[in-house]
Design a protein around this motif. Sequence first.
Motif, mmCIF file in Angstrom:
data_model
loop_
_atom_site.group_PDB
_atom_site.id
_atom_site.type_symbol
_atom_site.label_atom_id
_atom_site.label_comp_id
_atom_site.label_asym_id
_atom_site.label_seq_id
_atom_site.Cartn_x
_atom_site.Cartn_y
_atom_site.Cartn_z
ATOM 1 N N PRO A 180 -0.412 43.654 62.283
ATOM 2 C CA PRO A 180 -1.560 44.251 61.636
ATOM 3 C C PRO A 180 -1.418 44.167 60.123
ATOM 4 O O PRO A 180 -0.356 44.428 59.576
ATOM 5 C CB PRO A 180 -1.515 45.717 62.113
ATOM 6 C CG PRO A 180 -0.762 45.664 63.385
ATOM 7 C CD PRO A 180 0.236 44.541 63.233
ATOM 8 N N SER A 185 -5.180 39.929 61.387
ATOM 9 C CA SER A 185 -5.909 41.154 61.635
ATOM 10 C C SER A 185 -7.388 40.911 61.792
ATOM 11 O O SER A 185 -8.109 41.738 62.299
ATOM 12 C CB SER A 185 -5.678 42.148 60.489
ATOM 13 O OG SER A 185 -6.188 41.608 59.285
ATOM 14 N N GLU A 283 -6.465 46.171 67.004
ATOM 15 C CA GLU A 283 -5.108 45.780 66.619
ATOM 16 C C GLU A 283 -4.075 46.160 67.666
ATOM 17 O O GLU A 283 -3.072 45.471 67.834
ATOM 18 C CB GLU A 283 -4.742 46.428 65.285
ATOM 19 C CG GLU A 283 -5.517 45.868 64.089
ATOM 20 C CD GLU A 283 -5.219 46.627 62.810
ATOM 21 O OE1 GLU A 283 -4.343 47.523 62.849
ATOM 22 O OE2 GLU A 283 -5.862 46.336 61.794
#
Length: 371
Positions: A180, A185, A283
């Motif tokens: 992340p 992302s 995520e």
Amino acid sequence: MYRPRGHRVVAGIGALLLLASTAHHGFEIGSVTGATGPLLALALDGGIAAAVVYAGYRIAAMGFSSDEERRIARWTVAGGLTAVGAIGATLLVRAFEGRRLVEPAFPLLVAAGAGALAGTVAGYYAVRSAAEAQRARDATRAVSFVNRLLRHDLRNDLSAIRGYADLMDGGAAPSADEPPGGLGSDSPPDSALDAPSSTSAVIARKADEGLDRIEATGAVADALLGRAPLRHVDLAETTRDVLAGVADRRGVTIDADIADTAPVRANEGLRSVVDNLVENAIEHGRPDVTVRVVVRVGDDNVSLTVADDGPGIPPEHRDSLLGEGAAEDDALGGLRIVSTLIDSYDGDLSIGESDDGGARITVTLPRAGSR
């Protein structure tokens, strides 16, 4: 149980002292030769009592909260009792020594009025100092929060822009399993590899979203500091806008059940609430994640639920994710952002387990117009 406002307590104490002074010295005028002495005494202790009454009305006009007014009233009572106790102790010592006490009521009335007035003034400055110290703490907290908000939210947008820009330059697509905050992302869809115009459109959209976040940070800080009045915001519309921004995300399926309208009292920071919850679900879900987003409207409250099919959040870790002491680089730092904003909107946040075993975050806010 009825609890009178503090300014009424202060004014009431002054009024009682003024009444006692008037009655005492009025009786003196009929029992002593000449009225000059009693009138001068009344001007002294009665004037102090009148000043306490005036102080009570001044406190009412200064916009103190109920708790702050009660603190001032406690100072007033404490000041009056302390002064009366001190003078009363000296009179008791004189009586114990066998000395003659001449008109003990007069010094007690002066002491009570002067002590109450001094207590009121001291309470006023004590409350003001406490309020200023709280404002300083709130300002520090707001600056820290906005810094964390920008670092967390803008990082996702800028990472996506960088990834798409690399594609336009002929670079490799960002890996979908990158940590992340990295280029993965917000990795681009497969179609973007052969569609430069589509890629540039996504870059433009992400840049606009980043600019919107920057514009919203001022409103977020004002909400945390209590400076900006909240207004009606449609949580349903905000949620749909956020989901439109992730609709073309590779490996992401959005299952949405959103009411037509969901009015709440908030400000521009509400978008960060929805955005962080959706981004966290993406995520921390599976490689091909399914995120379920539900917006429900009740009689008094509006709820937003975001659930994923990832590993979930263990119960023993849920409270620590929202605490002030959690590490700022925590991958779930967005939950602290959400929690802080929801508190400023008089809402609640709960963390549970989704039907698929992942995390389920539910935000509940007062419905606009219901209170």
